[in-house]
Design a protein around this motif. Structure first.
Motif, short mmCIF file in Angstrom:
data_model
loop_
_atom_site.label_atom_id
_atom_site.label_comp_id
_atom_site.label_asym_id
_atom_site.label_seq_id
_atom_site.Cartn_x
_atom_site.Cartn_y
_atom_site.Cartn_z
N PHE A 1 0.83 -1.31 0.01
CA PHE A 1 0.02 -0.13 0.18
C PHE A 1 0.90 1.35 -0.02
CE2 PHE A 1 -3.52 -2.82 1.02
CZ PHE A 1 -4.79 -2.14 0.72
N VAL A 2 1.85 1.28 0.76
CA VAL A 2 2.74 2.41 0.82
C VAL A 2 3.52 2.74 -0.45
CG1 VAL A 2 4.63 3.49 1.96
CG2 VAL A 2 3.08 2.43 3.32
N GLY A 3 4.25 1.60 -0.96
CA GLY A 3 4.86 1.77 -2.40
C GLY A 3 3.60 2.03 -3.17
N PHE A 4 2.54 1.66 -3.33
CA PHE A 4 1.55 1.78 -4.40
C PHE A 4 1.09 3.39 -4.38
CE2 PHE A 4 -2.55 2.10 -6.33
CZ PHE A 4 -2.30 1.65 -7.68
N ILE A 5 0.54 3.71 -3.09
CA ILE A 5 -0.17 5.14 -3.07
C ILE A 5 0.80 6.36 -3.27
CG2 ILE A 5 -1.49 6.49 -1.49
CD1 ILE A 5 -2.61 3.90 -0.38
N ASN A 6 1.91 6.00 -2.33
CA ASN A 6 3.03 7.21 -2.66
C ASN A 6 3.39 7.33 -4.10
OD1 ASN A 6 2.46 7.44 0.14
ND2 ASN A 6 4.49 6.70 0.78
#
Length: 395
Positions: free
Chosen positions: A232-237
């Motif tokens: 989630f962090v890699g995709f959203i950011n």
């Protein structure tokens, strides 16, 4: 001799009976939920409405957690109050960015929308003149084109009437400002508490998980949470950075190619680019429709521009920023977007891809473990391991 009373038989439910009973109870509950779906959905909406400031606060804290970790580990690592300084720094940076964006973007967007609605009749008259000139110049068959233009004008007139009716409501939101301000302040304060108290909150949650679950299952659950958080962090950011770059590039190219309403068009393209796969289409269609009214040749230039821009994003910029953060191929991305958008709207379209990526990774791991336990590969063939003399199937 006295007659002995017959012994009473006590029946104990075995595991199969308990399972059947649970299935029946779940079926009854599911039927009751379907029967009162409207009332249940209303209650859920009310409950989510109450929690919405805290959900928004969690979203803010989640987005700011990565830069806060950077400042805490790299910049203020040797200071005593590194957590507080890191939280203060990221919120000051976020405030500066929001103020700059509001001062630069919001006035131009509002001005463009007001000008578009106010001059709609002039734009439609110019479009009629343009179409009629094309018909006369190229000797086109006028009946079908005229019907198409009339239909298009009817849609635009309806949209213009709706926008004109809603414009006073959009520009005078004084009645709702109080609730919005209270919700925003609550979300902001809750996000600050979440970030500042992360060092206590996370260990407390781990303690509860280890208390309620066996150690092996707790470790497994926490491993899944770590994997999901990384996805989630890699995709959203990455998607936010990618969309911001695309929005800035679109604005610059709009100025170069003299596209009307450059800021409004760039904001629409940048915001909709957050949506994977369908983002370029969702953003391009309303922009082309607007530009067709104002300047058809500008609409043609913008169509070529946005195709080139999205090719650059899909083949060069996107892979550089996102990499393989989800591990999904195109068909599963499409399924995740359609299902997530159908169930939860815009948030579902955005979060459906990383959510499906986590589910896909778990299913893949479970499948590989089952194949390994059976000693076969994906085609049903035995898996051989090298031994001393000959290969033996893995059991």
């Amino acid at each position: 001799m006295e007659e002995q009373e017959p012994k009473r038989k006590w029946y104990i439910l075995d595991g199969r009976a308990v399972s059947n009973l649970l299935v029946v109870l779940i079926g009854i509950l599911f039927y009751m939920a379907l029967d009162s779906f409207g009332a249940l959905q209303k209650k859920v909406d009310e409950f989510l409405g109450v929690l919405s400031p805290f959900i928004a606060g969690f979203a803010i804290a989640y987005l700011l957690n990565t830069p806060m970790d950077f400042f805490e580990r790299r910049v203020y690592c040797n200071l005593k109050r590194k957590r507080g300084l890191s939280v203060l720094t990221v919120y000051l940076i976020a405030l500066i960015v929001v103020v700059i964006l509001l001062n630069l973007i919001l006035p131009q967007v509002v001005e463009s929308v007001v000008a578009l609605v106010s001059n709609m009749s002039t734009y439609i008259s110019n479009l009629n003149t343009f179409v009629q000139g094309l018909i006369d110049q190229y000797h086109l068959e006028g009946e079908g084109i005229t019907d198409l233009v009339s239909l298009y004008q009817d849609v635009l007139n309806r949209a213009t009437a709706w926008a004109s009716q809603k414009m006073p409501e959009l520009l005078s939101l004084g009645v709702k400002v109080g609730n919005v301000v209270i919700s925003a302040v609550t979300a902001l304060i809750s996000s600050i508490y979440m970030l500042a108290g992360k060092g206590r909150l996370v260990p407390q949650l781990k303690k509860m998980i280890y208390a309620f679950l066996p150690t092996a299952k707790a470790n497994r659950f926490l491993g899944i949470c770590r994997h999901a958080n990384g996805v989630f962090v890699g995709f959203i950011n990455g998607k936010l950075i990618d969309s911001a770059i695309i929005g800035v590039l679109c604005f610059i190219l709009n100025l170069i190619f003299r596209i009307p309403f450059p800021m409004l068009v760039a904001v629409v393209v940048g915001v909709t680019n957050i949506i994977p796969f369908f983002g370029p289409i969702v953003g391009a269609i309303p922009c082309v429709m607007i530009l067709l009214i104002v300047d058809p040749w500008a609409a043609l230039r913008f169509g070529v521009l946005v195709i080139a821009l999205q090719q650059f994003d899909g083949n060069i910029l996107g892979p550089k920023i996102l990499g393989d953060s989800t591990g999904l191929n195109a068909i599963w991305v499409l399924v995740a977007i359609v299902v997530g958008g159908g169930l939860f709207g815009f948030p579902g379209m955005l979060l459906g891809v990383p959510t499906f990526a986590v589910i896909y990774a778990l299913v893949r791991e479970w499948t590989n473990n089952r194949l390994q336990a059976k000693g076969i590969d994906g085609n049903g063939n035995p898996v051989h391991t090298s031994g001393q003399g000959e290969d033996h199937p893995k059991e």
